[in-house]
Write a protein that holds these residues in place. Structure first.
Motif, PDB file in Angstrom:
ATOM      1  N   MET A 204      -2.474  -6.329   2.290  1.00  0.00           N
ATOM      2  CA  MET A 204      -2.799  -5.091   2.825  1.00  0.00           C
ATOM      3  C   MET A 204      -3.572  -5.373   4.089  1.00  0.00           C
ATOM      4  SD  MET A 204      -5.249  -2.268   0.685  1.00  0.00           S
ATOM      5  CE  MET A 204      -4.309  -2.715  -0.988  1.00  0.00           C
ATOM      6  N   ASN A 205      -3.408  -4.218   5.051  1.00  0.00           N
ATOM      7  CA  ASN A 205      -4.367  -4.510   6.388  1.00  0.00           C
ATOM      8  C   ASN A 205      -4.999  -3.039   6.643  1.00  0.00           C
ATOM      9  OD1 ASN A 205      -2.331  -2.753   7.367  1.00  0.00           O
ATOM     10  ND2 ASN A 205      -1.175  -4.254   8.296  1.00  0.00           N
ATOM     11  N   PRO A 206      -5.812  -2.942   7.570  1.00  0.00           N
ATOM     12  CA  PRO A 206      -6.745  -1.801   7.807  1.00  0.00           C
ATOM     13  C   PRO A 206      -5.797  -0.820   8.362  1.00  0.00           C
ATOM     14  CG  PRO A 206      -7.718  -3.801   8.996  1.00  0.00           C
ATOM     15  CD  PRO A 206      -6.512  -4.361   8.384  1.00  0.00           C
ATOM     16  N   GLU A 207      -4.788  -0.976   9.099  1.00  0.00           N
ATOM     17  CA  GLU A 207      -3.975   0.129   9.487  1.00  0.00           C
ATOM     18  C   GLU A 207      -3.399   0.874   8.307  1.00  0.00           C
ATOM     19  OE1 GLU A 207      -3.799   1.417  12.491  1.00  0.00           O
ATOM     20  OE2 GLU A 207      -5.500  -0.131  12.945  1.00  0.00           O
ATOM     21  N   PHE A 208      -3.062   0.128   7.206  1.00  0.00           N
ATOM     22  CA  PHE A 208      -2.391   0.826   6.131  1.00  0.00           C
ATOM     23  C   PHE A 208      -3.460   1.531   5.326  1.00  0.00           C
ATOM     24  CE2 PHE A 208      -1.646   0.223   1.345  1.00  0.00           C
ATOM     25  CZ  PHE A 208      -0.151   1.200   1.474  1.00  0.00           C
ATOM     26  N   ILE A 209      -4.545   1.059   5.058  1.00  0.00           N
ATOM     27  CA  ILE A 209      -5.673   1.611   4.614  1.00  0.00           C
ATOM     28  C   ILE A 209      -6.080   3.094   5.053  1.00  0.00           C
ATOM     29  CG2 ILE A 209      -7.911   1.545   3.765  1.00  0.00           C
ATOM     30  CD1 ILE A 209      -7.559  -1.372   3.477  1.00  0.00           C
ATOM     31  N   LYS A 210      -6.080   2.991   6.643  1.00  0.00           N
ATOM     32  CA  LYS A 210      -6.252   4.367   7.537  1.00  0.00           C
ATOM     33  C   LYS A 210      -5.336   5.180   7.015  1.00  0.00           C
ATOM     34  CE  LYS A 210      -8.695   1.840  11.028  1.00  0.00           C
ATOM     35  NZ  LYS A 210      -8.843   1.340  12.368  1.00  0.00           N
ATOM     36  N   GLU A 211      -4.019   4.754   7.102  1.00  0.00           N
ATOM     37  CA  GLU A 211      -3.068   5.705   7.119  1.00  0.00           C
ATOM     38  C   GLU A 211      -3.286   6.456   5.539  1.00  0.00           C
ATOM     39  OE1 GLU A 211       0.836   4.125   7.631  1.00  0.00           O
ATOM     40  OE2 GLU A 211       0.313   3.349   9.343  1.00  0.00           O
ATOM     41  N   GLU A 212      -3.367   5.656   4.595  1.00  0.00           N
ATOM     42  CA  GLU A 212      -3.285   6.194   3.322  1.00  0.00           C
ATOM     43  C   GLU A 212      -4.527   7.264   3.078  1.00  0.00           C
ATOM     44  OE1 GLU A 212      -1.779   6.073   0.345  1.00  0.00           O
ATOM     45  OE2 GLU A 212      -0.193   5.181   1.808  1.00  0.00           O
ATOM     46  N   LEU A 213      -5.667   6.780   3.794  1.00  0.00           N
ATOM     47  CA  LEU A 213      -6.760   7.563   3.871  1.00  0.00           C
ATOM     48  C   LEU A 213      -6.782   8.954   4.637  1.00  0.00           C
ATOM     49  CD1 LEU A 213      -9.792   5.062   4.061  1.00  0.00           C
ATOM     50  CD2 LEU A 213      -9.157   6.552   2.280  1.00  0.00           C
ATOM     51  N   ASN A 214      -5.965   8.793   5.892  1.00  0.00           N
ATOM     52  CA  ASN A 214      -5.825  10.054   6.662  1.00  0.00           C
ATOM     53  C   ASN A 214      -4.791  11.140   5.829  1.00  0.00           C
ATOM     54  OD1 ASN A 214      -6.934  10.004   9.291  1.00  0.00           O
ATOM     55  ND2 ASN A 214      -5.675   8.600   9.777  1.00  0.00           N
ATOM     56  N   LYS A 215      -3.896  10.706   4.946  1.00  0.00           N
ATOM     57  CA  LYS A 215      -3.006  11.587   4.229  1.00  0.00           C
ATOM     58  C   LYS A 215      -4.075  12.347   3.325  1.00  0.00           C
ATOM     59  CE  LYS A 215       0.841   8.256   4.133  1.00  0.00           C
ATOM     60  NZ  LYS A 215       1.765   7.396   3.231  1.00  0.00           N
ATOM     61  N   ASN A 216      -5.104  11.583   3.015  1.00  0.00           N
ATOM     62  CA  ASN A 216      -5.857  12.279   1.896  1.00  0.00           C
ATOM     63  C   ASN A 216      -7.023  12.853   2.116  1.00  0.00           C
ATOM     64  OD1 ASN A 216      -4.183  11.554  -0.562  1.00  0.00           O
ATOM     65  ND2 ASN A 216      -4.354   9.656   0.293  1.00  0.00           N
ATOM     66  N   ILE A 217      -7.176  13.171   3.639  1.00  0.00           N
ATOM     67  CA  ILE A 217      -8.581  13.766   4.064  1.00  0.00           C
ATOM     68  C   ILE A 217      -8.763  15.070   3.218  1.00  0.00           C
ATOM     69  CG2 ILE A 217      -9.833  14.863   6.017  1.00  0.00           C
ATOM     70  CD1 ILE A 217      -8.931  12.520   7.573  1.00  0.00           C
ATOM     71  N   GLY A 218      -9.846  15.224   2.877  1.00  0.00           N
ATOM     72  CA  GLY A 218     -10.709  16.452   2.178  1.00  0.00           C
ATOM     73  C   GLY A 218     -10.073  16.583   0.590  1.00  0.00           C
ATOM     74  N   LYS A 219      -9.359  15.565   0.374  1.00  0.00           N
ATOM     75  CA  LYS A 219      -8.961  15.291  -1.347  1.00  0.00           C
ATOM     76  C   LYS A 219     -10.018  14.461  -2.035  1.00  0.00           C
ATOM     77  CE  LYS A 219      -3.871  15.819  -0.603  1.00  0.00           C
ATOM     78  NZ  LYS A 219      -2.811  15.129  -0.801  1.00  0.00           N
ATOM     79  N   LEU A 220     -10.034  14.745  -3.194  1.00  0.00           N
ATOM     80  CA  LEU A 220     -11.157  14.076  -4.048  1.00  0.00           C
ATOM     81  C   LEU A 220     -10.648  12.695  -4.425  1.00  0.00           C
ATOM     82  CD1 LEU A 220     -11.962  16.652  -6.783  1.00  0.00           C
ATOM     83  CD2 LEU A 220     -13.481  15.919  -4.900  1.00  0.00           C
TER      84      LEU A 220
ATOM     85  N   LYS B 285     -14.229  12.534   4.242  1.00  0.00           N
ATOM     86  CA  LYS B 285     -14.923  13.402   5.304  1.00  0.00           C
ATOM     87  C   LYS B 285     -14.311  12.781   6.289  1.00  0.00           C
ATOM     88  CE  LYS B 285     -18.341  16.026   6.618  1.00  0.00           C
ATOM     89  NZ  LYS B 285     -18.105  17.408   6.433  1.00  0.00           N
ATOM     90  N   SER B 286     -14.376  11.591   6.859  1.00  0.00           N
ATOM     91  CA  SER B 286     -14.021  11.241   8.130  1.00  0.00           C
ATOM     92  C   SER B 286     -13.333   9.691   8.160  1.00  0.00           C
ATOM     93  CB  SER B 286     -15.302  11.081   8.969  1.00  0.00           C
ATOM     94  OG  SER B 286     -15.831  12.326   9.198  1.00  0.00           O
ATOM     95  N   ILE B 287     -12.635   9.522   9.154  1.00  0.00           N
ATOM     96  CA  ILE B 287     -11.894   8.233   9.205  1.00  0.00           C
ATOM     97  C   ILE B 287     -12.533   7.803  10.776  1.00  0.00           C
ATOM     98  CG2 ILE B 287      -9.855   6.733   9.422  1.00  0.00           C
ATOM     99  CD1 ILE B 287     -10.472   8.184   6.678  1.00  0.00           C
ATOM    100  N   TYR B 288     -13.132   6.422  10.709  1.00  0.00           N
ATOM    101  CA  TYR B 288     -13.594   6.005  11.834  1.00  0.00           C
ATOM    102  C   TYR B 288     -12.820   4.207  12.219  1.00  0.00           C
ATOM    103  CZ  TYR B 288     -17.149   9.408  11.642  1.00  0.00           C
ATOM    104  OH  TYR B 288     -17.958  10.573  11.456  1.00  0.00           O
ATOM    105  N   PRO B 289     -12.947   3.942  13.150  1.00  0.00           N
ATOM    106  CA  PRO B 289     -12.209   2.486  13.474  1.00  0.00           C
ATOM    107  C   PRO B 289     -12.378   1.463  12.519  1.00  0.00           C
ATOM    108  CG  PRO B 289     -13.141   3.380  15.502  1.00  0.00           C
ATOM    109  CD  PRO B 289     -13.612   4.089  14.531  1.00  0.00           C
ATOM    110  N   ASN B 290     -13.741   1.290  11.995  1.00  0.00           N
ATOM    111  CA  ASN B 290     -14.158   0.246  11.071  1.00  0.00           C
ATOM    112  C   ASN B 290     -14.720   0.674   9.574  1.00  0.00           C
ATOM    113  OD1 ASN B 290     -13.643  -1.902  12.906  1.00  0.00           O
ATOM    114  ND2 ASN B 290     -15.701  -1.509  13.806  1.00  0.00           N
ATOM    115  N   ILE B 291     -14.956   1.939   9.552  1.00  0.00           N
ATOM    116  CA  ILE B 291     -15.328   2.604   8.193  1.00  0.00           C
ATOM    117  C   ILE B 291     -14.843   3.950   7.941  1.00  0.00           C
ATOM    118  CG2 ILE B 291     -17.497   1.335   8.385  1.00  0.00           C
ATOM    119  CD1 ILE B 291     -18.832   3.920   9.050  1.00  0.00           C
TER     120      ILE B 291
END
Length: 70
Positions: free
Chosen positions: A1-17, A37-43
Motif C-alpha cells: 500500500m502506498n500514499p497515492e493509493f490511500i489518497k485515491e480511496e479517500l478522494n472517492k469517499n470525500i463527504g462520506k462517513l 473533509k479534505s485531502i492534503y499532500p501528507n494528511i
C-alpha cells in the motif's frame, strides 16, 4: 500500500462517513466517526460534527490507523 493509493480511496469517499480507529501506546485505542473533509499532500482531515481531526497517510500504511468506510 502506498500514499497515492490511500489518497485515491479517500478522494472517492470525500463527504462520506468513516470510522477511524487509532491504535496508540499500551493497547489504547481511540475511535473517531465523521465525514472526510479534505485531502492534503501528507494528511487528510475528517469533521466529526464539532471539530476537525487530521491523520497522516504514513500512519495508515504502518497500521497505526484503520479506516472503515460506512
Amino acid at each position: 500500500m502506498n500514499p497515492e493509493f490511500i489518497k485515491e480511496e479517500l478522494n472517492k469517499n470525500i463527504g462520506k462517513l468513516v470510522t477511524i480507529k487509532v491504535y496508540g501506546m499500551r493497547n489504547k485505542t481511540n475511535t473517531y466517526y465523521g465525514q472526510i473533509k479534505s485531502i492534503y499532500p501528507n494528511i487528510f482531515t475528517i469533521h466529526d460534527g464539532t471539530s476537525e481531526k487530521s491523520f497522516s497517510y504514513a500512519d495508515v500504511i504502518t497500521g497505526d490507523i484503520k479506516i472503515k468506510y460506512e
